[in-house]
Design a protein around this motif. Sequence first.
Motif, mmCIF file in Angstrom:
data_model
loop_
_atom_site.group_PDB
_atom_site.id
_atom_site.type_symbol
_atom_site.label_atom_id
_atom_site.label_comp_id
_atom_site.label_asym_id
_atom_site.label_seq_id
_atom_site.Cartn_x
_atom_site.Cartn_y
_atom_site.Cartn_z
ATOM 1 N N ASP A 98 0.839 -1.199 0.000
ATOM 2 C CA ASP A 98 0.000 0.000 0.000
ATOM 3 C C ASP A 98 0.867 1.240 0.000
ATOM 4 O O ASP A 98 2.049 1.181 0.323
ATOM 5 C CB ASP A 98 -0.871 0.047 1.262
ATOM 6 C CG ASP A 98 -1.726 -1.174 1.376
ATOM 7 O OD1 ASP A 98 -1.530 -1.926 2.355
ATOM 8 O OD2 ASP A 98 -2.554 -1.380 0.487
ATOM 9 N N SER A 99 0.233 2.373 -0.285
ATOM 10 C CA SER A 99 0.977 3.624 -0.175
ATOM 11 C C SER A 99 0.755 4.182 1.221
ATOM 12 O O SER A 99 -0.366 4.173 1.736
ATOM 13 C CB SER A 99 0.512 4.610 -1.238
ATOM 14 O OG SER A 99 -0.845 4.867 -1.109
ATOM 15 N N LEU A 100 1.839 4.664 1.828
ATOM 16 C CA LEU A 100 1.779 5.148 3.207
ATOM 17 C C LEU A 100 1.956 6.654 3.236
ATOM 18 O O LEU A 100 2.642 7.234 2.401
ATOM 19 C CB LEU A 100 2.903 4.514 4.033
ATOM 20 C CG LEU A 100 2.919 3.009 4.128
ATOM 21 C CD1 LEU A 100 4.134 2.563 4.905
ATOM 22 C CD2 LEU A 100 1.671 2.499 4.807
ATOM 23 N N VAL A 101 1.355 7.279 4.261
ATOM 24 C CA VAL A 101 1.476 8.723 4.462
ATOM 25 C C VAL A 101 2.175 8.960 5.792
ATOM 26 O O VAL A 101 1.952 8.228 6.760
ATOM 27 C CB VAL A 101 0.074 9.382 4.486
ATOM 28 C CG1 VAL A 101 0.205 10.871 4.637
ATOM 29 C CG2 VAL A 101 -0.667 9.052 3.222
ATOM 30 N N LEU A 102 3.005 9.989 5.827
ATOM 31 C CA LEU A 102 3.727 10.302 7.046
ATOM 32 C C LEU A 102 2.892 11.235 7.909
ATOM 33 O O LEU A 102 2.410 12.262 7.447
ATOM 34 C CB LEU A 102 5.045 10.994 6.682
ATOM 35 C CG LEU A 102 5.923 11.407 7.845
ATOM 36 C CD1 LEU A 102 6.565 10.194 8.452
ATOM 37 C CD2 LEU A 102 6.990 12.370 7.390
ATOM 38 N N LYS B 67 -1.479 3.826 6.509
ATOM 39 C CA LYS B 67 -2.280 3.664 5.305
ATOM 40 C C LYS B 67 -3.489 4.584 5.412
ATOM 41 O O LYS B 67 -3.822 5.071 6.489
ATOM 42 C CB LYS B 67 -2.786 2.220 5.192
ATOM 43 C CG LYS B 67 -1.702 1.202 5.079
ATOM 44 C CD LYS B 67 -2.271 -0.137 4.702
ATOM 45 C CE LYS B 67 -2.745 -0.885 5.927
ATOM 46 N NZ LYS B 67 -2.912 -2.323 5.649
ATOM 47 N N LYS B 68 -4.155 4.771 4.288
ATOM 48 C CA LYS B 68 -5.294 5.705 4.319
ATOM 49 C C LYS B 68 -6.385 5.207 5.258
ATOM 50 O O LYS B 68 -7.047 5.992 5.938
ATOM 51 C CB LYS B 68 -5.853 5.869 2.913
ATOM 52 C CG LYS B 68 -6.864 6.981 2.863
ATOM 53 C CD LYS B 68 -7.229 7.357 1.463
ATOM 54 C CE LYS B 68 -8.335 8.409 1.529
ATOM 55 N NZ LYS B 68 -8.871 8.711 0.221
ATOM 56 N N ASP C 111 -5.757 6.449 -2.632
ATOM 57 C CA ASP C 111 -5.410 5.112 -2.166
ATOM 58 C C ASP C 111 -5.452 4.112 -3.304
ATOM 59 O O ASP C 111 -5.671 2.927 -3.097
ATOM 60 C CB ASP C 111 -6.396 4.700 -1.058
ATOM 61 C CG ASP C 111 -5.839 3.538 -0.245
ATOM 62 O OD1 ASP C 111 -6.642 2.838 0.393
ATOM 63 O OD2 ASP C 111 -4.634 3.322 -0.287
ATOM 64 N N LEU C 112 -5.297 4.570 -4.522
ATOM 65 C CA LEU C 112 -5.467 3.677 -5.676
ATOM 66 C C LEU C 112 -4.291 2.715 -5.810
ATOM 67 O O LEU C 112 -3.172 3.111 -5.592
ATOM 68 C CB LEU C 112 -5.567 4.528 -6.942
ATOM 69 C CG LEU C 112 -6.743 5.508 -6.933
ATOM 70 C CD1 LEU C 112 -6.603 6.475 -8.071
ATOM 71 C CD2 LEU C 112 -8.050 4.759 -7.040
ATOM 72 N N VAL D 131 -12.024 7.465 -11.124
ATOM 73 C CA VAL D 131 -12.404 8.760 -11.700
ATOM 74 C C VAL D 131 -12.905 9.694 -10.601
ATOM 75 O O VAL D 131 -12.551 10.878 -10.546
ATOM 76 C CB VAL D 131 -13.469 8.543 -12.787
ATOM 77 C CG1 VAL D 131 -14.177 9.837 -13.106
ATOM 78 C CG2 VAL D 131 -12.849 7.970 -14.024
ATOM 79 N N LYS D 132 -13.714 9.122 -9.691
ATOM 80 C CA LYS D 132 -14.262 9.949 -8.602
ATOM 81 C C LYS D 132 -13.149 10.473 -7.701
ATOM 82 O O LYS D 132 -13.148 11.641 -7.306
ATOM 83 C CB LYS D 132 -15.209 9.070 -7.788
ATOM 84 C CG LYS D 132 -16.334 9.793 -7.150
ATOM 85 C CD LYS D 132 -17.331 8.781 -6.605
ATOM 86 C CE LYS D 132 -18.180 9.434 -5.548
ATOM 87 N NZ LYS D 132 -19.043 8.480 -4.868
ATOM 88 N N ALA D 133 -12.190 9.577 -7.393
ATOM 89 C CA ALA D 133 -11.097 9.992 -6.511
ATOM 90 C C ALA D 133 -10.297 11.106 -7.154
ATOM 91 O O ALA D 133 -9.919 12.092 -6.497
ATOM 92 C CB ALA D 133 -10.201 8.791 -6.195
ATOM 93 N N ILE D 134 -10.055 10.984 -8.453
ATOM 94 C CA ILE D 134 -9.278 12.022 -9.127
ATOM 95 C C ILE D 134 -10.044 13.336 -9.141
ATOM 96 O O ILE D 134 -9.477 14.414 -8.932
ATOM 97 C CB ILE D 134 -8.905 11.563 -10.556
ATOM 98 C CG1 ILE D 134 -7.887 10.439 -10.463
ATOM 99 C CG2 ILE D 134 -8.339 12.705 -11.357
ATOM 100 C CD1 ILE D 134 -7.552 9.810 -11.783
#
Lengths: 293, 201
Positions: free
Chosen positions: A170-174, A270-271, A292-293, B133-136
């Motif tokens: 996943d992508s993480l945020v600080l 994570k989100k 969070d894609l 699309v919605k997230a963007i």
Amino acid sequence: MAAPFRRMASRPLLQFLSCFSRTATGNTGFRQFSSTSLCRATLPTDRVTERASSPWTLMAAVCLQRLPVISADDSPIEQQFRQLMQQMELEKSLLSDHEIRLLEDAERLSRKQSNSYDSDEEEDSRNQDIVLTQDLEDSWEQKLKSFEPAQRVRADVDKDLTSVERCLADSLVLLAEQQVGSEKLWLLPHIQWQEGETLRQTAERALASLPAAGFKATFLSNAPCGVYKYKLPKAARTESSVGTKVFFFKAILSDSGPPAAPDSSFVWLKKSELQQYLKPAYMTKVGRFILDL
Amino acid sequence: MSVALSRCLCRALSRQTAPLLSGEHHHAVQSPWFAPVMTLKTSAPLRAEPKKKKKVDPRREQLLRDRLKKKLKRLEKVPPEYIPIEDFIHSIFIILLQRERSIPSLSFEEKEGRALLLKEWSHYKREQHMAEVKAIELALEAQREALEELKLESEELYQAALKPDPLLFPFSHEGPVNTPPKTQYDAPDGKYNDITRVYTQ
């Protein structure tokens, strides 16, 4: 926490009321951080603000993301579809050279083992007995097994919130714990804007000012990706400072540097985990630009 | 006047050369090197064929050489062979060998199951796409709001924010892989024999 709940329920009503009030910044009764973007959109924007006379303090915050390192696991439907695709492709394909060689070898073996075998009838018996294709395959298999890839998921590292290596898929945020007013809160690392620098430079300073952090990041643009405004409690308001506007800048982590000490005041989340750490109003604003894609 | 002058000069010259001539007739026999001036044009070495160092000859020789060269070039001019493109040369075995796979035919239930799975998959993918699309769109809205707020705050900061960042590109990032990279892993060098054919024209 009964009082804030009451206030949160009455917030839409108050916003509705305040929309009709002509005072530009006279939204009273909010002790907590509140976003007033809804009513701001409907208020007449007739205030000509010079920087010197604007009552908002400016801050810049950095949304540092560590992008995923490994591919995500398949959901059940994705697994099924993957198998189906492989099966369909196999059915529609033709035999390759390697497979033809395998078939021929098998045929030759069966002919040899049958009783009516005559070696003179072999058309070309040059090198075919030396290396069978099956042996080649086996040797390749052995070589693959001798390589140990690193583990995809390590449960112990995943639990350590301060480690950059957690949750590689996943992508993480600080998030950093910083002092805001009188309390220590978990939020995206921010710092006050100073005269003579652009907001992006302020954000870079915010990242550099984190204690014990050797992060190297690529800032993605000069423009902020989000904003969060909050007004100070009524008691602390003065002529020159009504509230704060925090502008967020996105950055991608390129190098995490040395591992941080376990008691450092920042976490990688994570989100889905952000909800537990951030205030709800803040979360709604920040969650919009954290993808969070 | 000039004629008279030239006649006087001639006489003077003849008077001067007469004793010379008379004195040197003996000398002419003894040493051919000291030839009198009058005999210059008539002495033996000078009566030989003169070396015609005219400009026409070198030019003519060069023209001859050029013509020969041109003929040689025309003879040697063969059109160069085309370099064969390896990708377009098919091996015969592609046509000769029988490559059909023998697979059992599918039952009716199997086919139904496949069709249903494909439909589910298209639905799933559509949902995924709409969510993206919605997230963007949300992210863009957040940015637009931020820029509006900034504009209200200060014009110069707003202008600074609108400027493009020249140092950002070229930007590259390694995408997600199947297994995370191993620390301190020494990848073995791949040995290979390069058998590409190199053609020269």
